[in-house]
Design an enzyme around this catalytic site. Structure first.
Site, mmCIF file in Angstrom:
data_model
loop_
_atom_site.group_PDB
_atom_site.id
_atom_site.type_symbol
_atom_site.label_atom_id
_atom_site.label_comp_id
_atom_site.label_asym_id
_atom_site.label_seq_id
_atom_site.Cartn_x
_atom_site.Cartn_y
_atom_site.Cartn_z
ATOM 1 N N THR A 191 4.560 0.899 2.880
ATOM 2 C CA THR A 191 5.522 1.023 1.714
ATOM 3 C C THR A 191 4.740 2.446 1.205
ATOM 4 O O THR A 191 3.802 2.581 0.830
ATOM 5 C CB THR A 191 5.208 -0.139 0.776
ATOM 6 O OG1 THR A 191 5.842 -1.303 1.172
ATOM 7 C CG2 THR A 191 5.780 0.074 -0.640
ATOM 8 N N TRP A 223 1.176 -7.693 -0.192
ATOM 9 C CA TRP A 223 1.955 -8.972 -0.088
ATOM 10 C C TRP A 223 2.722 -9.251 -1.072
ATOM 11 O O TRP A 223 2.337 -9.804 -2.385
ATOM 12 C CB TRP A 223 0.903 -9.858 -0.005
ATOM 13 C CG TRP A 223 1.196 -11.246 0.777
ATOM 14 C CD1 TRP A 223 2.491 -11.641 1.041
ATOM 15 C CD2 TRP A 223 0.308 -12.188 1.309
ATOM 16 N NE1 TRP A 223 2.467 -12.622 1.709
ATOM 17 C CE2 TRP A 223 1.210 -13.244 2.182
ATOM 18 C CE3 TRP A 223 -0.852 -12.171 1.663
ATOM 19 C CZ2 TRP A 223 0.690 -14.106 2.726
ATOM 20 C CZ3 TRP A 223 -1.382 -13.400 2.270
ATOM 21 C CH2 TRP A 223 -0.634 -14.202 2.686
HETATM 22 N N1 ASP Z 1 5.110 -5.131 -1.010
HETATM 23 C C1 ASP Z 1 5.875 -4.885 0.180
HETATM 24 C C2 ASP Z 1 6.833 -6.226 0.371
HETATM 25 O O1 ASP Z 1 6.317 -7.082 0.055
HETATM 26 C C3 ASP Z 1 5.289 -4.397 1.401
HETATM 27 C C4 ASP Z 1 4.073 -3.598 1.243
HETATM 28 O O2 ASP Z 1 3.921 -2.886 0.395
HETATM 29 O O3 ASP Z 1 3.458 -3.287 2.351
HETATM 30 O O4 ASP Z 1 8.149 -6.115 0.503
#
Ligand code: ASP
Length: 356
Positions: free
Chosen positions: A221, A274
């Site tokens: 991300t 997460w």
């Molecule tokens: N936070 C993002 C999600 O849960 C994934 C990530 O940041 O790696 O969709």
């Protein structure tokens, strides 16, 4: 007598001149003071947090990550240096990472269970507290640009799915064939996870989307938090979410207050990790609220929210943030987080692992 009077006159003229302070030295002092009073600015970015270990990284891949982080932060810094806005810096920086297949956003987005790509993004403007977000889009090349359009040119904060794409067409946002998001690396990750899921189900029927292997297959991300010379803060986050997600699962990235938050009174924050835990802990807003209501420093607020609150719930990930004075936090409770920071002097910090 006349001589004495003229002498006194000359002396008083010299004295008056000194008091009024019109000497060249004072001019220099003023301009020195002015230049040290130049408004500060800066920005900080992330490219995802997770179990990023040096032993799993090749030199060339590490170089590639560092190069793109550097390119992205330089682009944003240039905008801020030339009096651009924090929001312009955030979007330009994120566009570069979205266009790179290295990150789980735009081009490098992870695959859903159905072997599609569903993208989420959000932005927030700390000056107005305006915000825009999109969730579950499949044809938007640069989701962060559509989030800005939602903020600036709709009556809404969040649009999702095909409706968001119809809106995108009315705003001249670039749409691509979903094939554009295909990358072999992400497709292979999905196949590995599905394989593992099948094996686990065969064994005890308890395959979970919270399996440690599965939760770690989502790195990348991207996000940015910036402070401009006008004292305005902005933040943005863009993601493909989690590999193997299904049922139109949406994470924290497009949720204002969880994945993204900006408020000129406190700070600008972008999260990664997460998502389910970051939503429940309202991570980005919580950091700002601790500063606003409790008088915490950015550093303390970020540490407490990531380690005590998210960690306490059993979640993992990190944030990047910048406050109204240009202080920066890059906090995470994972083994690593792709990250970079540049201040007004152009001092650059790039990091990947916990200990650099
Ligand atoms: N936070 C993002 C999600 O849960 C994934 C990530 O940041 O790696 O969709």
């Amino acid at each position: 007598m006349k001589k004495i009077l003229s002498l006194l006159l000359i002396l008083s003229l010299i004295w008056g001149c000194k008091e009024s302070g019109n000497e060249p030295g004072d001019q220099a002092l003023n301009s020195t003071t002015e230049s040290s009073d130049e408004p500060t600015f800066g920005l900080v970015i992330h490219g995802g947090a997770g179990t990023i270990l040096k032993k799993n990284m090749t030199d060339s891949l590490e170089q590639a990550y560092r190069a793109i982080l550097e390119e992205a932060i330089h682009a944003g810094h240039e905008i801020l240096k030339n009096d651009g806005t924090a929001m312009e810096a955030v979007t330009a920086t994120i566009n570069i990472m979205e266009d790179s297949s290295l990150f789980n956003a735009g081009k490098g987005a992870v695959f859903t269970h159905e072997e599609t790509n569903e993208l989420d993004a959000s932005v927030m403007d700390g000056a107005t507290l305006n915000a825009g977000a999109i969730a579950g889009v499949t044809r938007i090349k640069n989701p962060i640009d559509l989030a800005v359009e939602v903020m600036n040119n709709s009556d809404h904060v969040m649009l999702a799915g095909t409706g968001a794409e119809v809106f995108a067409q009315t705003r001249g946002i670039e749409l691509v064939d979903p094939e554009y998001f295909y990358t072999e690396r992400r497709f292979n990750s999905l196949q590995r996870i599905k394989e593992r899921e099948k094996t686990e189900l065969d064994h005890d029927g308890t395959a979970s989307s919270f399996d440690p292997f599965i939760k770690d297959s989502k790195f990348g991300t991207v996000g940015c938090a910036a402070l401009d010379k006008q004292g305005n803060l902005a933040a943005g986050t863009s993601t493909g979410g989690m590999t193997n997600k299904r049922w139109n699962r949406i994470g924290d990235a497009p949720i204002i207050g969880a994945g993204t938050y900006a408020n000129n009174a406190t700070c600008a924050v972008s999260s990664t990790g997460w998502g389910e835990y970051f939503i429940r802990a309202m991570v980005a807003h919580d950091i700002s609220a601790m500063m606003e209501y409790k008088g915490s420093s950015l550093e303390n607020a970020a540490h407490e929210v990531i380690h005590d609150k998210v960690g306490g719930l059993g979640g993992d990930g990190g944030i990047v943030a910048i406050d109204k004075d240009g202080n920066v936090a890059m906090e995470f409770n994972t083994a690593g987080m792709y990250r970079a920071h540049m201040n007004a002097n152009g001092d650059l910090v790039i990091g990947i692992y916990e200990k650099e």
